[in-house]
Write a protein that holds these residues in place. Sequence first.
Motif, PDB file in Angstrom:
ATOM      1  N   ASP A 185       0.734  -1.301   0.059  1.00 29.54           N
ATOM      2  CA  ASP A 185      -0.038   0.219   0.167  1.00 29.54           C
ATOM      3  C   ASP A 185       0.821   1.062  -0.031  1.00 29.54           C
ATOM      4  O   ASP A 185       0.451   2.328   0.251  1.00 29.54           O
ATOM      5  CB  ASP A 185      -0.928  -0.159   1.240  1.00 29.54           C
ATOM      6  CG  ASP A 185      -1.784  -1.260   1.223  1.00 29.54           C
ATOM      7  OD1 ASP A 185      -2.362  -1.667   0.135  1.00 29.54           O
ATOM      8  OD2 ASP A 185      -2.220  -1.773   2.296  1.00 29.54           O
ATOM      9  N   GLY A 186       2.099   1.024  -0.266  1.00 31.75           N
ATOM     10  CA  GLY A 186       3.086   2.300  -0.062  1.00 31.75           C
ATOM     11  C   GLY A 186       2.900   3.294  -1.266  1.00 31.75           C
ATOM     12  O   GLY A 186       2.536   2.872  -2.350  1.00 31.75           O
ATOM     13  N   ILE A 187       3.037   4.391  -0.963  1.00 34.97           N
ATOM     14  CA  ILE A 187       2.928   5.518  -1.822  1.00 34.97           C
ATOM     15  C   ILE A 187       3.887   5.485  -3.110  1.00 34.97           C
ATOM     16  O   ILE A 187       3.465   5.993  -4.140  1.00 34.97           O
ATOM     17  CB  ILE A 187       2.908   7.166  -1.365  1.00 34.97           C
ATOM     18  CG1 ILE A 187       4.052   7.254  -0.305  1.00 34.97           C
ATOM     19  CG2 ILE A 187       1.541   7.444  -0.639  1.00 34.97           C
ATOM     20  CD1 ILE A 187       3.794   8.524   0.433  1.00 34.97           C
ATOM     21  N   TRP A 188       5.102   4.807  -2.739  1.00 39.04           N
ATOM     22  CA  TRP A 188       6.058   4.861  -3.876  1.00 39.04           C
ATOM     23  C   TRP A 188       5.590   3.767  -4.732  1.00 39.04           C
ATOM     24  O   TRP A 188       6.256   3.600  -6.129  1.00 39.04           O
ATOM     25  CB  TRP A 188       7.537   4.470  -3.201  1.00 39.04           C
ATOM     26  CG  TRP A 188       8.194   5.617  -2.635  1.00 39.04           C
ATOM     27  CD1 TRP A 188       9.262   5.578  -1.460  1.00 39.04           C
ATOM     28  CD2 TRP A 188       7.996   7.142  -2.737  1.00 39.04           C
ATOM     29  NE1 TRP A 188       9.500   6.634  -1.321  1.00 39.04           N
ATOM     30  CE2 TRP A 188       8.734   7.827  -1.853  1.00 39.04           C
ATOM     31  CE3 TRP A 188       7.194   7.946  -3.523  1.00 39.04           C
ATOM     32  CZ2 TRP A 188       8.898   9.140  -1.820  1.00 39.04           C
ATOM     33  CZ3 TRP A 188       7.323   9.445  -3.340  1.00 39.04           C
ATOM     34  CH2 TRP A 188       8.221   9.929  -2.479  1.00 39.04           C
ATOM     35  N   ASN A 189       4.655   2.950  -4.699  1.00 39.33           N
ATOM     36  CA  ASN A 189       3.906   2.135  -5.663  1.00 39.33           C
ATOM     37  C   ASN A 189       3.388   3.067  -6.646  1.00 39.33           C
ATOM     38  O   ASN A 189       2.965   2.658  -7.748  1.00 39.33           O
ATOM     39  CB  ASN A 189       2.928   1.078  -5.235  1.00 39.33           C
ATOM     40  CG  ASN A 189       4.022   0.280  -4.262  1.00 39.33           C
ATOM     41  OD1 ASN A 189       4.915  -0.004  -4.613  1.00 39.33           O
ATOM     42  ND2 ASN A 189       3.102  -0.587  -3.481  1.00 39.33           N
ATOM     43  N   LYS A 190       2.711   4.166  -6.342  1.00 42.00           N
ATOM     44  CA  LYS A 190       1.654   4.681  -7.046  1.00 42.00           C
ATOM     45  C   LYS A 190       2.489   5.988  -7.668  1.00 42.00           C
ATOM     46  O   LYS A 190       2.131   6.387  -8.743  1.00 42.00           O
ATOM     47  CB  LYS A 190       0.538   5.272  -6.209  1.00 42.00           C
ATOM     48  CG  LYS A 190      -0.374   4.162  -5.775  1.00 42.00           C
ATOM     49  CD  LYS A 190      -1.373   4.417  -4.908  1.00 42.00           C
ATOM     50  CE  LYS A 190      -1.964   3.381  -4.049  1.00 42.00           C
ATOM     51  NZ  LYS A 190      -1.317   3.477  -2.640  1.00 42.00           N
ATOM     52  N   LEU A 191       3.407   6.441  -7.242  1.00 41.19           N
ATOM     53  CA  LEU A 191       3.843   7.762  -7.417  1.00 41.19           C
ATOM     54  C   LEU A 191       5.522   7.335  -7.381  1.00 41.19           C
ATOM     55  O   LEU A 191       5.952   6.703  -6.534  1.00 41.19           O
ATOM     56  CB  LEU A 191       3.869   9.098  -6.417  1.00 41.19           C
ATOM     57  CG  LEU A 191       2.390   9.427  -6.536  1.00 41.19           C
ATOM     58  CD1 LEU A 191       2.194  10.266  -5.338  1.00 41.19           C
ATOM     59  CD2 LEU A 191       2.313  10.372  -7.577  1.00 41.19           C
ATOM     60  N   LYS A 192       6.203   8.040  -8.282  1.00 36.55           N
ATOM     61  CA  LYS A 192       7.636   7.744  -8.406  1.00 36.55           C
ATOM     62  C   LYS A 192       8.541   8.823  -7.705  1.00 36.55           C
ATOM     63  O   LYS A 192       8.435   9.940  -8.162  1.00 36.55           O
ATOM     64  CB  LYS A 192       8.267   7.534 -10.071  1.00 36.55           C
ATOM     65  CG  LYS A 192       7.482   6.478 -10.632  1.00 36.55           C
ATOM     66  CD  LYS A 192       8.665   5.935 -11.594  1.00 36.55           C
ATOM     67  CE  LYS A 192       8.273   4.864 -12.729  1.00 36.55           C
ATOM     68  NZ  LYS A 192       6.956   4.176 -12.161  1.00 36.55           N
TER      69      LYS A 192
END
Length: 246
Positions: A38-45
């Motif tokens: 669920d980490g944000i770095w999965n969605k945003l680089k």
Amino acid sequence: MKIPEQVIQKILSARSLVFFTGAGISAESGIPIFRGKDGIWNKLKPEELANFSAFLRNPDLVWEWYNHRKQIIHESKPNAAHYAIARMQEYFNEVIVVTQNIDNLHRRAGSKIIYELHGNIERNYCVKCRTFYNEELAFEGKAPVCKCGGLIRPDVVWFGEYLPQDQFTASEEAANNCDVFFIVGTSAVVYPAASLVYTARKSGAFLIEVNIEETEISRNVNESLIGKAGEILPQIVEAVMNKQGR
Ligand code: OAD
Ligand code: ZN
């Protein structure tokens, strides 16, 4: 989970405690973590947002992202894990928080000695004249600009940037001098912050990890406690309190 007796004994015999914390300690406050499913770095680089050239290329976008995080942080409160660490100050001479978080939740929970390795989202400064803007900066879709005309940026550490030297030096000293070094809610993969784990280990500190899962460093610690920080840390405080007869 039951905290092993030897862990409680180690803590009770300590003079100085260090809590090295990461995004996982604020997860139960509703602030998203960086890595994992669920980490944000999965969605945003990170390279598109969290670095200086990205900021110069698109300051409005980077501001929008930090403004969004700031709102989440403003609406959140410290959780049982932050409060447990602050309560440890009643029982030990030295309790030092070394955090990778920029969210101020340790301070709001009452911790007194806090080193911030990655900056603080409440502070901003002008990239041209270095004037600080610590009050709420109004963001209305445009990156704020200083009196001098320079762009204002959040005072957080971006990829490729140095950590604030004074904070890192003080953290290294704390890691070197502590008896027990807790590693709470961090994947411990971002350097140089993660090197503090090895600094503490080399100095002979007892290492206790608290995380919902095993990490890169689990095999290198004395005790890896698997579970939520907001459950395990209050349990530790309670055990310490009971043994000290308070
Ligand atoms: P990560 O997102 O890499 O790791 C969070 C850790 O918290 C993971 O190991 C999770 O398993 C764990 N976790 C999640 N919920 C938890 C809970 N309730 N209790 C205990 N553990 C839990 O975050 P950090 O390690 O903080 O840097 O990341 C380090 C740095 O990478 C950040 O400071 C940020 C990022 O890029 C910068 O922005 C410079
Ligand atoms: Zn300026």
